[in-house]
Write a protein that holds these residues in place. Structure first.
Motif, PDB file in Angstrom:
ATOM      1  N   ALA A  98       0.825  -1.203   0.000  1.00  0.00           N
ATOM      2  CA  ALA A  98       0.000   0.000   0.000  1.00  0.00           C
ATOM      3  C   ALA A  98       0.867   1.264   0.000  1.00  0.00           C
ATOM      4  O   ALA A  98       0.547   2.241  -0.692  1.00  0.00           O
ATOM      5  N   ALA A  99       1.969   1.241   0.760  1.00  0.00           N
ATOM      6  CA  ALA A  99       2.875   2.392   0.778  1.00  0.00           C
ATOM      7  C   ALA A  99       3.525   2.597  -0.591  1.00  0.00           C
ATOM      8  O   ALA A  99       3.660   3.738  -1.065  1.00  0.00           O
ATOM      9  N   LEU A 100       3.927   1.509  -1.241  1.00  0.00           N
ATOM     10  CA  LEU A 100       4.502   1.618  -2.589  1.00  0.00           C
ATOM     11  C   LEU A 100       3.472   2.153  -3.579  1.00  0.00           C
ATOM     12  O   LEU A 100       3.792   2.999  -4.423  1.00  0.00           O
ATOM     13  N   PHE A 101       2.255   1.668  -3.492  1.00  0.00           N
ATOM     14  CA  PHE A 101       1.197   2.159  -4.375  1.00  0.00           C
ATOM     15  C   PHE A 101       0.969   3.653  -4.170  1.00  0.00           C
ATOM     16  O   PHE A 101       0.878   4.421  -5.146  1.00  0.00           O
ATOM     17  N   LEU A 102       0.880   4.090  -2.909  1.00  0.00           N
ATOM     18  CA  LEU A 102       0.649   5.509  -2.632  1.00  0.00           C
ATOM     19  C   LEU A 102       1.802   6.366  -3.130  1.00  0.00           C
ATOM     20  O   LEU A 102       1.597   7.437  -3.719  1.00  0.00           O
TER      21      LEU A 102
ATOM     22  N   PHE B  83      -5.306  17.384  -7.566  1.00  0.00           N
ATOM     23  CA  PHE B  83      -5.812  16.226  -6.828  1.00  0.00           C
ATOM     24  C   PHE B  83      -7.320  16.129  -7.000  1.00  0.00           C
ATOM     25  O   PHE B  83      -8.060  17.092  -6.763  1.00  0.00           O
ATOM     26  N   VAL B  84      -7.758  14.942  -7.423  1.00  0.00           N
ATOM     27  CA  VAL B  84      -9.192  14.662  -7.581  1.00  0.00           C
ATOM     28  C   VAL B  84      -9.518  13.441  -6.731  1.00  0.00           C
ATOM     29  O   VAL B  84      -8.919  12.373  -6.901  1.00  0.00           O
ATOM     30  N   VAL B  85     -10.460  13.611  -5.820  1.00  0.00           N
ATOM     31  CA  VAL B  85     -10.785  12.544  -4.871  1.00  0.00           C
ATOM     32  C   VAL B  85     -11.287  11.301  -5.596  1.00  0.00           C
ATOM     33  O   VAL B  85     -10.879  10.173  -5.290  1.00  0.00           O
ATOM     34  N   THR B  86     -12.159  11.494  -6.554  1.00  0.00           N
ATOM     35  CA  THR B  86     -12.719  10.324  -7.249  1.00  0.00           C
ATOM     36  C   THR B  86     -11.643   9.544  -7.996  1.00  0.00           C
ATOM     37  O   THR B  86     -11.686   8.314  -8.056  1.00  0.00           O
ATOM     38  N   ARG B  87     -10.672  10.274  -8.570  1.00  0.00           N
ATOM     39  CA  ARG B  87      -9.593   9.588  -9.284  1.00  0.00           C
ATOM     40  C   ARG B  87      -8.740   8.761  -8.317  1.00  0.00           C
ATOM     41  O   ARG B  87      -8.359   7.626  -8.608  1.00  0.00           O
ATOM     42  N   PHE B  88      -8.461   9.323  -7.156  1.00  0.00           N
ATOM     43  CA  PHE B  88      -7.674   8.582  -6.162  1.00  0.00           C
ATOM     44  C   PHE B  88      -8.445   7.373  -5.643  1.00  0.00           C
ATOM     45  O   PHE B  88      -7.886   6.283  -5.490  1.00  0.00           O
TER      46      PHE B  88
ATOM     47  N   CYS C 205      -8.859  -0.108  -7.383  1.00  0.00           N
ATOM     48  CA  CYS C 205      -8.129  -1.009  -8.284  1.00  0.00           C
ATOM     49  C   CYS C 205      -7.019  -1.747  -7.537  1.00  0.00           C
ATOM     50  O   CYS C 205      -6.791  -2.941  -7.758  1.00  0.00           O
ATOM     51  N   PHE C 206      -6.333  -1.042  -6.636  1.00  0.00           N
ATOM     52  CA  PHE C 206      -5.285  -1.680  -5.837  1.00  0.00           C
ATOM     53  C   PHE C 206      -5.869  -2.759  -4.932  1.00  0.00           C
ATOM     54  O   PHE C 206      -5.336  -3.875  -4.861  1.00  0.00           O
ATOM     55  N   LEU C 207      -6.970  -2.451  -4.260  1.00  0.00           N
ATOM     56  CA  LEU C 207      -7.604  -3.447  -3.391  1.00  0.00           C
ATOM     57  C   LEU C 207      -8.119  -4.640  -4.197  1.00  0.00           C
ATOM     58  O   LEU C 207      -7.985  -5.801  -3.785  1.00  0.00           O
ATOM     59  N   GLY C 208      -8.705  -4.363  -5.358  1.00  0.00           N
ATOM     60  CA  GLY C 208      -9.176  -5.449  -6.201  1.00  0.00           C
ATOM     61  C   GLY C 208      -8.034  -6.326  -6.685  1.00  0.00           C
ATOM     62  O   GLY C 208      -8.155  -7.558  -6.721  1.00  0.00           O
ATOM     63  N   GLY C 209      -6.912  -5.696  -7.036  1.00  0.00           N
ATOM     64  CA  GLY C 209      -5.748  -6.478  -7.445  1.00  0.00           C
ATOM     65  C   GLY C 209      -5.202  -7.328  -6.309  1.00  0.00           C
ATOM     66  O   GLY C 209      -4.786  -8.482  -6.523  1.00  0.00           O
ATOM     67  N   THR C 210      -5.202  -6.779  -5.090  1.00  0.00           N
ATOM     68  CA  THR C 210      -4.740  -7.538  -3.924  1.00  0.00           C
ATOM     69  C   THR C 210      -5.603  -8.768  -3.685  1.00  0.00           C
ATOM     70  O   THR C 210      -5.100  -9.880  -3.475  1.00  0.00           O
TER      71      THR C 210
END
Length: 470
Positions: free
Chosen positions: A116-120, A134-139, A145-150
């Motif tokens: 998660a730290a690497l992704f951020l 910065f766009v909240v929806t984009r983040f 996507c990261f959680l789904g990949g995990t």
């Protein structure tokens, strides 16, 4: 007059040339910097395969054996870890999934936190380079996507059928045994994990024999025994056992004849054991996770007694306790003259064997499965704590403080990198460079396609103006 004009023109030309040369000399360092910047940009295209290759080379210098004997961690292991060609061909996937399968719950969370730290960090770096606000929806979309990949990686690790690393023993009198495994007959077994799939799992990971110890039933053991080979050395043998309950403990009972045994209660004290154990009586094995300091008197003083204790277990909580309490388990085995055993505790999930119990039984390959079961129990009864050597996959040790807990994900990655074989390292290098070249090729094609489309759009806009002018 004409001569003087020509001479002045030549002088002016020389002056301009000298000025141009001076300017060229003045700006040559800047041009050099531009060239160097372009070279660095070209090299930066290959930064990821370069980093991966350098990491693999450095960890190869400080490599570690992938196997360790738990009773003597510093001694050399008389066995090797064998991997099939398909395992090596997809080594980046195989190594990562093996490492994830062998994690304790705390190590799972530490590894997830590292990812998660690497992704951020990568997301912030990319946003800063693109100078996008910065766009909240984009983040949130990227985080989902990261959680789904995990979750996808974990699901693939649990259910995918993939090549396995197996134990290779050079001595033909040595036998690798798993004392604790399950089938779909257990209430918590994976649906569809039949005794034959249990046999295939153990055969692929290098086991010569495995005890099927379902919860409160012999259905899986009976089905597996019906398809055992006549000679134990011809294929992996499935031997009968059962997992009972004694308070908070789950003792494993082996050495019983399922056709003659009757279980009237899930609790050990209430179960009626009516079995013909042959020349050697049935025995109990203490499984983990559990309280190894609480051993009921009924397990040590009755006709069927405790003869062994697990020092390695394949469940996440079992691996955590095995790493934390290993010294206490070994001391308990020595004091009570108990054999130490390993257990996959496999319920049909994952394709990684954590450890193997290795016994020396001369001539075991020519024995029948029943004779092999008796020989295993006789070896345990006569040799006690010296009967079995447990060979395990090398993993990261349990964290000793808060800092080590926070860096648990890094420790897991380092152990994985340092225990890789040479073919696995070559596979990582080939995959990293191959994917990099494919990515660059695809990027060039996309860039060319965008330029072509842009040119066509400009031409379409100019055509009406040209026609009107005509």
């Amino acid at each position: 007059m004409l001569r003087s004009r020509a001479s002045r023109a030549r002088c002016n030309h020389r002056d301009r040339s000298s000025v141009y040369c001076g300017r060229h000399q003045t700006h040559s360092p800047s041009a050099t910097r531009v060239v160097q910047t372009l070279k660095l940009r070209r090299i930066s295209r290959y930064r990821w395969p370069l980093v991966i290759t350098a990491t693999l080379v450095m960890t190869a210098v400080f490599s570690l054996p992938p196997l360790v004997e738990l009773t003597r961690p510093d001694a050399s292991v008389t066995a090797s870890l064998r991997t099939p060609l398909a395992y090596d061909a997809f080594a980046p996937v195989s190594n990562v999934l093996d490492a994830l399968t062998l994690l304790s719950p705390a190590q799972y969370w530490a590894t997830f936190a590292l990812c998660a730290a690497l992704f951020l960090g990568l997301w912030i770096h990319r946003s800063a380079r693109s100078r996008a606000r910065f766009v909240v929806t984009r983040f949130l979309r990227a985080a989902l996507c990261f959680l789904g990949g995990t979750l996808g990686v974990i699901g693939f690790m649990l259910i995918a059928t993939r090549p396995m690393a197996s134990l290779a023993l050079a001595d033909r009198d040595l036998i690798a045994v798993d004392f604790h495994s399950h089938t779909e007959a257990s209430h918590d077994g994976r649906p569809g994990f039949s005794p034959e799939k249990n046999r295939e799992w153990h055969s692929s990971s290098g086991f010569d024999a495995a005890y099927v110890t379902d919860h409160m039933t012999f259905d899986g053991a009976l089905t597996g025994a019906a398809r055992n080979p006549t000679r134990s050395g011809d294929a992996t043998v499935l031997l009968p056992g059962v997992e009972l309950r004694d308070g908070d403990e789950h003792p494993i009972l082996i050495g019983v004849d399922p056709r003659r045994m009757r279980i009237t209660s899930p609790d050990w004290e209430g179960a009626a054991v009516e079995a013909d154990g042959g020349p050697v009586p049935p025995m109990l094995l203490l499984s983990i996770p559990g309280n190894i300091l609480r051993i009921p008197l009924s397990e040590t003083a009755g006709p069927v007694r405790l003869a062994g204790v697990e020092v390695a277990d394949g469940s996440p909580r079992g691996m955590a306790q095995a790493a934390r309490d290993r010294d206490g388990i070994l001391a308990l085995a020595a004091n009570l003259h108990l054999a130490i055993v390993s257990a996959s505790d496999n319920h049909g999930w994952g394709r990684t064997a954590p450890a193997w119990s290795v016994l020396r039984i001369p001539g075991w390959r020519d024995m029948t499965p029943t004779e092999l079961d008796i020989a295993i129990r006789r070896t345990i009864m006569t040799r006690g704590s010296q009967a079995i050597g447990v060979i395990a996959r090398r993993t990261a040790g349990p964290p000793q403080n808060a800092a080590a807990t926070a860096a648990g994900g890094i420790a897991v990655a380092l152990v994985m990198l340092r225990t890789m074989s040479l073919p696995d390292r070559f596979s990582w290098v080939l995959w990293s460079w191959g994917l990099c070249f494919l990515s660059l090729r695809n990027a060039r094609r996309n860039s060319f396609s965008r330029r072509v489309h842009a040119r066509k759009r400009v031409e379409r806009k100019l055509m009406p103006a040209v026609d009107a002018a005509a």
